[in-house]
Design a protein around this motif. Structure first.
Motif, PDB file in Angstrom:
ATOM      1  N   GLU A 210     -20.362  -5.158 -21.766  1.00 34.96           N
ATOM      2  CA  GLU A 210     -19.432  -4.152 -21.163  1.00 34.96           C
ATOM      3  C   GLU A 210     -18.062  -4.715 -21.268  1.00 34.96           C
ATOM      4  O   GLU A 210     -17.122  -4.138 -21.446  1.00 34.96           O
ATOM      5  CB  GLU A 210     -19.780  -3.773 -19.596  1.00 34.96           C
ATOM      6  CG  GLU A 210     -18.829  -2.569 -19.184  1.00 34.96           C
ATOM      7  CD  GLU A 210     -19.410  -2.055 -17.703  1.00 34.96           C
ATOM      8  OE1 GLU A 210     -18.618  -1.317 -17.403  1.00 34.96           O
ATOM      9  OE2 GLU A 210     -20.234  -2.536 -17.561  1.00 34.96           O
TER      10      GLU A 210
ATOM     11  N   ASP B  69     -15.384   8.270 -27.007  1.00 41.16           N
ATOM     12  CA  ASP B  69     -16.587   7.289 -26.818  1.00 41.16           C
ATOM     13  C   ASP B  69     -16.304   6.223 -25.602  1.00 41.16           C
ATOM     14  O   ASP B  69     -17.155   5.424 -25.310  1.00 41.16           O
ATOM     15  CB  ASP B  69     -17.200   6.444 -28.044  1.00 41.16           C
ATOM     16  CG  ASP B  69     -16.106   5.409 -28.591  1.00 41.16           C
ATOM     17  OD1 ASP B  69     -15.044   5.684 -28.342  1.00 41.16           O
ATOM     18  OD2 ASP B  69     -16.566   4.603 -29.164  1.00 41.16           O
TER      19      ASP B  69
ATOM     20  N   THR C 181     -16.160   4.769 -21.849  1.00 35.08           N
ATOM     21  CA  THR C 181     -16.832   4.808 -20.802  1.00 35.08           C
ATOM     22  C   THR C 181     -15.503   4.846 -19.622  1.00 35.08           C
ATOM     23  O   THR C 181     -14.514   4.790 -19.842  1.00 35.08           O
ATOM     24  CB  THR C 181     -17.504   3.992 -20.514  1.00 35.08           C
ATOM     25  OG1 THR C 181     -16.716   2.591 -20.261  1.00 35.08           O
ATOM     26  CG2 THR C 181     -18.751   3.411 -21.337  1.00 35.08           C
TER      27      THR C 181
ATOM     28  N   GLU D  81     -13.882   1.620 -19.283  1.00 34.90           N
ATOM     29  CA  GLU D  81     -13.190   1.214 -20.428  1.00 34.90           C
ATOM     30  C   GLU D  81     -11.571   2.134 -20.457  1.00 34.90           C
ATOM     31  O   GLU D  81     -10.488   1.715 -20.361  1.00 34.90           O
ATOM     32  CB  GLU D  81     -13.787   1.698 -21.498  1.00 34.90           C
ATOM     33  CG  GLU D  81     -14.720   0.712 -21.944  1.00 34.90           C
ATOM     34  CD  GLU D  81     -15.945   1.016 -23.186  1.00 34.90           C
ATOM     35  OE1 GLU D  81     -16.540   0.296 -23.633  1.00 34.90           O
ATOM     36  OE2 GLU D  81     -15.585   2.345 -23.452  1.00 34.90           O
TER      37      GLU D  81
ATOM     38  N   ARG E 260     -11.554   2.728 -10.061  1.00 35.58           N
ATOM     39  CA  ARG E 260     -13.199   2.918 -10.410  1.00 35.58           C
ATOM     40  C   ARG E 260     -13.805   3.378  -9.074  1.00 35.58           C
ATOM     41  O   ARG E 260     -14.784   4.113  -9.423  1.00 35.58           O
ATOM     42  CB  ARG E 260     -13.804   1.429 -10.973  1.00 35.58           C
ATOM     43  CG  ARG E 260     -13.456   1.000 -12.336  1.00 35.58           C
ATOM     44  CD  ARG E 260     -14.441   0.122 -12.762  1.00 35.58           C
ATOM     45  NE  ARG E 260     -14.194  -1.143 -12.067  1.00 35.58           N
ATOM     46  CZ  ARG E 260     -13.378  -2.113 -12.382  1.00 35.58           C
ATOM     47  NH1 ARG E 260     -12.543  -1.999 -13.355  1.00 35.58           N
ATOM     48  NH2 ARG E 260     -13.188  -3.124 -11.423  1.00 35.58           N
TER      49      ARG E 260
END
Length: 237
Positions: free
Chosen positions: A52, A140, A142, A145, A182
């Motif tokens: 990740e 694509d 996440t 990201e 987040r």
């Protein structure tokens, strides 16, 4: 089994380890990072956390990854961070304990001033900010990201202002900013819609800067910052 919080912390450990190596010169363009298994063992994290972190570094343009075996496999350094980050790693750690309300207020003061000055200057180099926004258009990505790129966009604006003190403070706050955005993302049910709105807000901020509209740029970035906290249900006290 790791909880989502533990996994997030492990991902940060890997990212900060590699970032520190890039900053202090242990890793330079052309170097290959240690294999996933070695990094995982060295840092005491799972290989998924290593992957990740590498994906985030890749979308930021710092590494390029290859699969399989041979000279093209693994992760190779293609760029290094800039903007005086080395001296601010200590601030990133310290910022973890800052109250969210203080971070929000600091961002409003600093970033409002940043876009105001950029709009008045009229000749700022916005190409790095545009490059980050283009990377944020990838389907694509996440949430982690996307939000890492989001933080990079705001830091890039601060660096474009030419005020090295403001850029330094923003760099030092980056770790704390990523933490709570987040946390907010985990509360948002329609992440795809939110990401699309955030991209649009970023573009509108840059438009106001390019058009030489300091008041509009300041209003848009302040609405952008506070709007995310409110939408994610984060308490600023």
């Amino acid at each position: 089994m790791q909880s989502p919080t533990d996994a997030r912390k492990a991902w940060q450990v890997v990212l900060e380890h590699i970032e520190a190596g890039l900053i202090d010169g242990r890793f330079t363009p052309g170097d290959r990072l240690p294999p996933e298994r070695e990094l995982a063992t060295t840092l005491g994290v799972g290989r998924s956390s290593v992957r990740e972190a590498l994906r985030v570094l890749e979308v930021l343009g710092l590494v390029r990854t290859g699969t399989g075996s041979g000279p093209a496999a693994g992760a190779i350094i293609i760029a290094t961070p800039h903007g005086g980050m080395a001296a601010l790693l200590r601030l990133q750690v310290a910022a973890q304990g800052f109250p969210l309300g203080d971070i929000v207020q600091t961002r409003l003061l600093l970033e409002g001033g940043v876009v105001d000055s950029l709009a008045r200057a009229g000749d700022a180099d916005l190409a790095p900010a545009v490059a980050v926004l283009d990377a944020m258009e990838r389907d694509d990505l996440t949430a982690a990201e996307f939000l890492a790129l989001d933080a990079q966009f705001h830091l890039t604006l601060a660096e474009a202002s030419g005020n090295i003190v403001v850029a330094a403070v923003m760099a030092g706050l980056r770790s704390s900013i990523e933490d709570y955005v987040r946390e907010g993302a985990e509360r948002i049910t329609d992440w795809a819609g939110t990401a699309a709105r955030l991209r649009q807000e970023h573009r509108r901020i840059l438009t106001a800067v390019r058009e030489g509209d300091p008041e509009g740029a300041r209003a848009r970035i302040q609405a952008h910052i506070t709007g995310y906290y409110d939408h994610a249900g984060l308490a600023r006290s």
